[in-house]
Write an enzyme that holds these catalytic residues in place. Structure first.
Site, PDB file in Angstrom:
ATOM      1  N   CYS A  10       0.841  -1.199   0.000  1.00 58.96           N
ATOM      2  CA  CYS A  10       0.000   0.000   0.000  1.00 58.96           C
ATOM      3  C   CYS A  10       0.880   1.255   0.000  1.00 58.96           C
ATOM      4  O   CYS A  10       1.733   1.432   0.874  1.00 58.96           O
ATOM      5  CB  CYS A  10      -0.894  -0.022   1.233  1.00 58.96           C
ATOM      6  SG  CYS A  10      -1.806   1.499   1.512  1.00 58.96           S
ATOM      7  N   ARG A  11       0.655   2.130  -0.967  1.00 59.32           N
ATOM      8  CA  ARG A  11       1.447   3.365  -1.082  1.00 59.32           C
ATOM      9  C   ARG A  11       1.315   4.236   0.162  1.00 59.32           C
ATOM     10  O   ARG A  11       2.301   4.752   0.686  1.00 59.32           O
ATOM     11  CB  ARG A  11       1.022   4.140  -2.326  1.00 59.32           C
ATOM     12  CG  ARG A  11       1.842   5.401  -2.548  1.00 59.32           C
ATOM     13  CD  ARG A  11       1.502   6.093  -3.859  1.00 59.32           C
ATOM     14  NE  ARG A  11       0.091   6.439  -3.976  1.00 59.32           N
ATOM     15  CZ  ARG A  11      -0.440   7.585  -3.545  1.00 59.32           C
ATOM     16  NH1 ARG A  11       0.304   8.486  -2.959  1.00 59.32           N
ATOM     17  NH2 ARG A  11      -1.725   7.820  -3.701  1.00 59.32           N
TER      18      ARG A  11
END
Length: 113
Positions: A10-11
């Site tokens: 997840c960024r």
């Protein structure tokens, strides 16, 4: 010491962890998809966030749409759903002592550093 419930794919989670690391704060990284928090831990996290369990649910996930969308569950039922399907837990969550924040946006973590 901070604890981050992290998903490395997840960024936002990676950005939040980067802010913590750049600050020099000590951090324990929990990859919650590999090591899901137990029911008691989830309850404590939710209490520290000051939200209802349903507010910690990722409603865009396929499993939510298939199994839970449009349903009214109790707080314990939502916690059980997250325990059984940790992908439903919003990320990242950062905990320090008696406070917690969701790293959306990642800058939210600065409240705890």
């Amino acid at each position: 010491m901070l604890t981050i419930y992290h998903n490395p794919r997840c960024r936002k989670s990676r950005e939040t962890l980067g802010i913590i690391e750049d600050s020099g704060a000590m951090v324990q990284v929990v990859e919650y998809l590999k090591t899901p928090p137990a029911k008691g831990d989830l309850k404590q996290i939710i209490e520290k966030l000051g939200i209802k369990p349903e507010d910690l649910i990722r409603k865009g996930e396929a499993i939510y749409k298939e199994k839970y969308k449009g349903k009214t569950l109790t707080d314990d039922e939502w916690i059980y759903a997250m325990e059984e399907n940790p992908i439903l837990i919003e990320r990242p969550i950062v905990v320090k002592d008696n406070k917690a924040v969701i790293g959306r946006p990642p800058e939210n973590v600065k409240e705890l550093i």
